[in-house]
Design a protein around this motif. Structure first.
Motif, PDB file in Angstrom:
ATOM      1  N   SER A  41       0.817  -1.230   0.000  1.00  0.00           N
ATOM      2  CA  SER A  41       0.000   0.000   0.000  1.00  0.00           C
ATOM      3  C   SER A  41       0.838   1.262   0.000  1.00  0.00           C
ATOM      4  O   SER A  41       0.365   2.320   0.425  1.00  0.00           O
ATOM      5  N   LEU A  42       2.084   1.213  -0.462  1.00  0.00           N
ATOM      6  CA  LEU A  42       2.898   2.403  -0.634  1.00  0.00           C
ATOM      7  C   LEU A  42       3.073   2.648  -2.137  1.00  0.00           C
ATOM      8  O   LEU A  42       3.446   1.738  -2.880  1.00  0.00           O
ATOM      9  N   TYR A  43       2.805   3.864  -2.572  1.00  0.00           N
ATOM     10  CA  TYR A  43       2.792   4.156  -4.000  1.00  0.00           C
ATOM     11  C   TYR A  43       3.725   5.333  -4.296  1.00  0.00           C
ATOM     12  O   TYR A  43       4.114   6.089  -3.389  1.00  0.00           O
ATOM     13  N   ASP A  96      -3.173   8.265   3.214  1.00  0.00           N
ATOM     14  CA  ASP A  96      -2.469   7.090   2.724  1.00  0.00           C
ATOM     15  C   ASP A  96      -1.206   6.857   3.557  1.00  0.00           C
ATOM     16  O   ASP A  96      -0.811   7.668   4.386  1.00  0.00           O
ATOM     17  N   ARG A  97      -0.531   5.757   3.241  1.00  0.00           N
ATOM     18  CA  ARG A  97       0.729   5.461   3.905  1.00  0.00           C
ATOM     19  C   ARG A  97       1.806   6.432   3.425  1.00  0.00           C
ATOM     20  O   ARG A  97       1.792   6.883   2.292  1.00  0.00           O
ATOM     21  N   PHE A  98       2.760   6.696   4.324  1.00  0.00           N
ATOM     22  CA  PHE A  98       3.860   7.575   3.978  1.00  0.00           C
ATOM     23  C   PHE A  98       5.128   7.031   4.639  1.00  0.00           C
ATOM     24  O   PHE A  98       5.096   6.122   5.496  1.00  0.00           O
ATOM     25  N   VAL A  99       6.257   7.606   4.254  1.00  0.00           N
ATOM     26  CA  VAL A  99       7.553   7.197   4.798  1.00  0.00           C
ATOM     27  C   VAL A  99       7.973   8.215   5.847  1.00  0.00           C
ATOM     28  O   VAL A  99       8.029   9.419   5.563  1.00  0.00           O
ATOM     29  N   GLN A 100       8.251   7.707   7.033  1.00  0.00           N
ATOM     30  CA  GLN A 100       8.675   8.564   8.144  1.00  0.00           C
ATOM     31  C   GLN A 100      10.187   8.392   8.319  1.00  0.00           C
ATOM     32  O   GLN A 100      10.701   7.280   8.416  1.00  0.00           O
ATOM     33  N   LEU A 101      10.916   9.535   8.363  1.00  0.00           N
ATOM     34  CA  LEU A 101      12.358   9.529   8.603  1.00  0.00           C
ATOM     35  C   LEU A 101      12.606   9.910  10.059  1.00  0.00           C
ATOM     36  O   LEU A 101      12.160  10.979  10.519  1.00  0.00           O
TER      37      LEU A 101
END
Length: 400
Positions: A41-43, A96-101
């Motif tokens: 589910s990551l686009y 939506d899903r996201f990338v966390q740093l």
């Protein structure tokens, strides 16, 4: 109208020139490559955030073998720590899903542009399908095709039920006792704290006495080394002592009756001496004084108590000199007297008592020496003030 159109065209050209200039002066975004185990589910186009604030986007997602390569780009003004991690955050109710740093930069080395993060620095959320899959495996393992294939699980449950049946009160008591123990420990917190404080104080004192303890240990090591080096001598000494104790035991066994009678006699002698301790003390105190006074006695030969005027004090003569002569060789005389007593015994008794007679003779000589010494130090001198003549033994020693 022409002036207005011309003015608008010039303004538009200036605006376009400013935007182009700004675009030409703006630095390019930084990029990063992250290897994820999966990216469900990551686009492409998903947001990249730091502390919930958007700083970049996901540029591309590509499958590389059993891993997924994700290309990220973020604002060049954003600093990231060199040990940054990338985590895929699952969606909330909306979004939506996201990338966390993470973590956010607070200081130290900065992550370089075009950095590459391995799978050990990437994290993905636990999917609901994975949870279902794990529960399914657990159910299968406990079911008829797993641990319960031979009824082992059922036997375990039945045995546990049988063991617990009728023991509810016992379990209740155990739990209550455990709770009381915890309450007691909680109530003894001050004592426990005091014990801990005393232990800490003891440890500090040990640390302060480290040099002394080291010297003690070194001394003990030296003693152990010395004893180890004298192991043979100690073994021989212990063996000799064991042999001597064995001889003593044999002697005591063969002479049990004699030892019993001798001990009984010694006990009676000791009892008699104990009863006359005061008399013995008086003899020991008055004996030297009496001997000295004996040597100081004076009996005038030419003095008549009925006619004291017939002789003068200066012209009187007495027997004091005879006392001095009699004291000569007193050690020899007493030693001879003691040996004469043993010489009068029968031959068999004299042989058996030979060690005793030798000791008795030596004791007589020692007593004579003590009396002579006391006489020389505090006794009288012969008439005329001259000291007592030396004994024959002393003369012989002087000639040597």
């Amino acid at each position: 109208m022409r002036k207005i159109l011309l003015t608008s065209a010039v303004a538009l050209l200036v605006l376009v020139a400013l935007v182009g200039a700004r675009a030409g002066l703006s630095p390019d975004p930084r990029t990063m490559t992250v290897m994820f185990p999966s990216t469900t589910s990551l686009y492409q186009g998903a947001q990249v955030k730091v502390l919930g604030v958007r700083v970049g986007t996901v540029d591309s997602i590509q499958v590389k073998g059993t891993q997924v390569q994700v290309e990220l780009s973020y604002d060049p003004e954003v600093k990231l720590p060199a040990d940054v991690h990338a985590v895929i955050v699952p969606p909330s109710v909306v979004g939506d899903r996201f990338v966390q740093l993470a973590p956010a930069y607070t200081g130290g080395p900065v992550l370089q542009d075009r950095a590459r993060l391995g799978i050990t620095r990437a994290g993905v959320p636990l999917e609901l399908e994975d949870t279902y899959r794990a529960l399914d495996k657990t159910a299968i393992g406990l079911g008829p095709r797993g641990a319960g294939r031979d009824g082992a699980l059922a036997h375990l449950i039945s045995a546990s039920a049988d063991n617990m049946r009728g023991r509810g009160r016992l379990f209740n008591t155990t739990i209550r006792s455990f709770a009381d123990a915890i309450a007691t420990l909680a109530g003894s917190s001050d004592d426990i704290n005091g014990t801990t404080t005393n232990l800490a104080r003891f440890n500090r004192r040990l640390a302060a006495s480290d040099a002394t303890i080291r010297r003690l240990v070194v001394s003990l090591v030296a003693v152990s080394t010395e004893l180890n080096g004298q192991g043979d001598e100690l073994t021989r000494a212990v063996t000799a002592l064991d042999r001597a104790l064995g001889d003593v035991a044999v002697f005591a066994k063969h002479n049990r009756s004699s030892l019993r009678s001798n001990l009984a006699g010694l006990t009676s002698v000791s009892s008699a001496l104990r009863r006359h301790t005061r008399e013995l003390e008086e003899v020991a105190e008055l004996g030297p004084v009496g001997l000295t006074n004996l040597f100081k006695t004076y009996v005038a030969r030419n003095w008549d108590p009925d006619h004291p005027g017939q002789s003068t004090i200066a012209g009187r003569t007495g027997s004091q000199n005879l006392h001095a002569v009699g004291a000569q060789d007193l050690d020899t005389q007493l030693s001879y007297t003691m040996s004469a007593f043993c010489a009068s015994l029968p031959a068999a008794e004299a042989t058996r008592l030979a060690p005793f007679c030798d000791a008795l003779e030596a004791a007589g000589g020692d007593v004579g020496k003590v009396i002579l010494e006391a006489y020389r130090q505090g006794g009288p001198h012969p008439p005329g003030g001259a000291p007592m003549a030396p004994s024959a033994r002393e003369q012989k020693a002087a000639r040597r």
